[in-house]
Write an enzyme that holds these catalytic residues in place. Structure first.
Site, PDB file in Angstrom:
ATOM      1  N   GLY A 119      -7.476  -6.364  -6.907  1.00  0.00           N
ATOM      2  CA  GLY A 119      -6.756  -7.296  -7.499  1.00  0.00           C
ATOM      3  C   GLY A 119      -5.640  -6.806  -8.619  1.00  0.00           C
ATOM      4  O   GLY A 119      -5.062  -7.426  -9.420  1.00  0.00           O
ATOM      5  N   LEU A 122      -2.411  -3.422  -5.550  1.00  0.00           N
ATOM      6  CA  LEU A 122      -2.094  -2.191  -4.540  1.00  0.00           C
ATOM      7  C   LEU A 122      -2.596  -2.606  -3.157  1.00  0.00           C
ATOM      8  O   LEU A 122      -2.928  -1.623  -2.424  1.00  0.00           O
ATOM      9  CB  LEU A 122      -2.787  -1.125  -5.231  1.00  0.00           C
ATOM     10  CG  LEU A 122      -2.367  -0.740  -6.738  1.00  0.00           C
ATOM     11  CD1 LEU A 122      -3.421   0.709  -7.107  1.00  0.00           C
ATOM     12  CD2 LEU A 122      -0.929  -0.149  -6.647  1.00  0.00           C
ATOM     13  N   SER A 123      -2.442  -3.903  -2.960  1.00  0.00           N
ATOM     14  CA  SER A 123      -3.080  -4.270  -1.648  1.00  0.00           C
ATOM     15  C   SER A 123      -4.474  -4.002  -1.169  1.00  0.00           C
ATOM     16  O   SER A 123      -4.573  -3.454  -0.095  1.00  0.00           O
ATOM     17  CB  SER A 123      -2.105  -3.815  -0.221  1.00  0.00           C
ATOM     18  OG  SER A 123      -0.797  -4.296  -0.619  1.00  0.00           O
ATOM     19  N   SER A 124      -5.311  -4.016  -1.812  1.00  0.00           N
ATOM     20  CA  SER A 124      -6.842  -3.689  -1.361  1.00  0.00           C
ATOM     21  C   SER A 124      -7.273  -4.734  -0.279  1.00  0.00           C
ATOM     22  O   SER A 124      -7.889  -4.094   0.727  1.00  0.00           O
ATOM     23  CB  SER A 124      -7.810  -3.909  -2.665  1.00  0.00           C
ATOM     24  OG  SER A 124      -7.679  -5.193  -3.180  1.00  0.00           O
ATOM     25  N   SER A 125      -6.594  -5.834  -0.298  1.00  0.00           N
ATOM     26  CA  SER A 125      -7.164  -6.601   0.810  1.00  0.00           C
ATOM     27  C   SER A 125      -6.345  -6.444   2.269  1.00  0.00           C
ATOM     28  O   SER A 125      -7.115  -6.369   3.245  1.00  0.00           O
ATOM     29  CB  SER A 125      -6.837  -8.312   0.644  1.00  0.00           C
ATOM     30  OG  SER A 125      -5.586  -8.606   0.062  1.00  0.00           O
ATOM     31  N   ASP A 169       2.479  -5.532   3.221  1.00  0.00           N
ATOM     32  CA  ASP A 169       1.188  -5.012   2.642  1.00  0.00           C
ATOM     33  C   ASP A 169       0.430  -4.386   4.205  1.00  0.00           C
ATOM     34  O   ASP A 169       0.133  -3.230   4.176  1.00  0.00           O
ATOM     35  CB  ASP A 169       0.290  -5.874   1.862  1.00  0.00           C
ATOM     36  CG  ASP A 169       1.111  -6.394   0.662  1.00  0.00           C
ATOM     37  OD1 ASP A 169       1.969  -5.823   0.323  1.00  0.00           O
ATOM     38  OD2 ASP A 169       0.303  -7.415   0.091  1.00  0.00           O
TER      39      ASP A 169
END
Ligand code: GLA
Length: 379
Positions: A119, A122-125, A169
């Site tokens: 969240g 940094l584009s964790s998803s 992303d």
């Protein structure tokens, strides 16, 4: 490079051995913000913060996934309804992949481990999606390219998770290259790697502040851009020009629509200028362009926050500073900084000291390096 923790987690939850390992990076975006859903230009970098995992095809048709950070979730069927929490990304990827290959895909079981702060922008998803899709690609031997995987991940996110994001992303996580930033034209989907000069370090400055309703604010921007393009008589803001905006303003284009369009037009131009600055390692222009980008995101696009502004200001006073701006969607999250690499320690100390004056949450400031994109292989 799978952390030992992932192997321990596997042993805790599964019998027998995993078949496939997969890893996918997070990203920072150097410049080109809120342009990707307007068919514009972006310039992200895949970073050495990653989501990795161990997987195999499940013997029953139920996916079962365990996360070292987000915990174990109930098993789910790809043909069933969407799970509620983080495994909905896996469900969405499985659905989108199955649509793409036009056949049922095997259920996946495995563990994932991530050092990307969740969240934070940094584009964790996207990293989770690309890690899972790379694993699926290996398990099912589909032979899909990373570019294809990025598009499937984007489809998973937009169609099955329901976030109206652009493709940046997923492309960054799939197509990253060590030592390079990735220039992407999201309209043509052409991309190319651009070398980051040796002495130029990259820093993430995480305010650790998340703005409530960030995802609805994001969708709101997407809608505003759509309306703005419509009012300008074009299909996407990629085709807007400053002349067009001025002209339409005198025919009633409202202030918000005009400012959103102006951000997209000027930001696309900045991406091209930045790419040239990076190629020539011309630090003053890199600094100016990032400054202008941040101001445009603050005043024309309204996605900055007091914390992000304070962070950019604090970093500009620190030793080794070259450039800084908010990165990702905004509304909280992180700034990216470019600095003289050798000065990291003194830069970090100075920013922490200056930022402290504001009484915000203590930020996390860390170096990142440009890394390669998603991959998978046999364990
Ligand atoms: C988020 C979205 C991206 C992009 C950025 C803003 O990260 O997922 O597609 O729109 O915001 O540039």
């Amino acid at each position: 490079m799978i952390p030992d923790d992932a192997f321990s987690l596997w042993k805790e939850y599964f019998q027998g051995d995993p078949e496939v390992r997969a890893v996918a990076p997070g990203r920072v975006n150097l410049i080109g913000e809120h342009t990707d859903y307007n068919q514009g230009l972006v310039f992200p970098v895949a970073i050495d913060r990653r989501t990795s995992g161990l997987f195999r095809a499940a013997s029953r048709d139920q996916c079962r996934l365990i996360s070292g950070q987000a915990g174990a979730e109930a098993p789910f069927r790809l043909l069933g309804s969407s799970p509620k929490r983080w495994t909905r990304f896996a469900w969405a990827c499985g659905r989108a992949l199955s649509e793409h290959v036009d056949e049922a895909v095997p259920a996946l079981e495995g563990v994932v481990w991530s050092d990307i702060p969740k969240g934070s922008g940094l584009s964790s998803s996207a990293a989770l999606e690309l890690c899972l899709l790379s694993a699926w690609n290996a398990v099912g031997a589909y032979g899909l390219s990373n570019h294809e995987l990025a598009k499937i991940a984007w489809r998973a996110e937009t169609r099955f998770v329901g976030v109206a994001c652009g493709v940046m992303d997923q492309m960054a996580s799939a197509l990253g290259e060590a030592g390079r930033a990735i220039f992407i034209d999201t309209r043509t989907e052409e991309f190319s790697g651009w070398r980051i000069p040796e002495g130029l370090g990259m820093v993430v400055m995480d305010t650790r502040k998340r703005r409530a309703l960030a995802s609805s604010a994001y969708s709101h921007r997407v809608d505003e851009c759509r309306r703005s393009a419509q009012a300008l008589g074009i299909t996407s803001l990629r085709d807007a020009t400053l002349e067009m905006i001025v002209e339409c303003r005198s025919h009633g284009l409202d202030d918000v629509a005009a400012r959103r369009a102006r951000h997209v037009v000027t930001e696309n131009a900045r991406v091209l200028a930045f790419r040239e600055g990076l190629e020539r390692d011309h630090r003053p222009s890199i600094g100016t362009l990032c400054h202008e980008s941040h101001q445009s995101l603050k005043y024309d696009y309204d996605v900055s926050s007091p914390e992000l502004d304070a962070m950019v200001e604090a970093s500009a006073l620190a030793p080794g500073f070259v450039a800084a701006r908010l990165t990702g969607a905004g509304f909280g999250g992180c700034c990216v900084g470019l600095i003289e690499r050798s000065k990291f320690r003194s830069f970090q100390a100075a920013v922490l000291g200056e930022y402290k004056r504001h009484n915000f949450t203590r930020p996390h400031i860390f170096e990142v390096t440009a890394s390669s994109g998603a991959k998978a292989g046999a364990v």
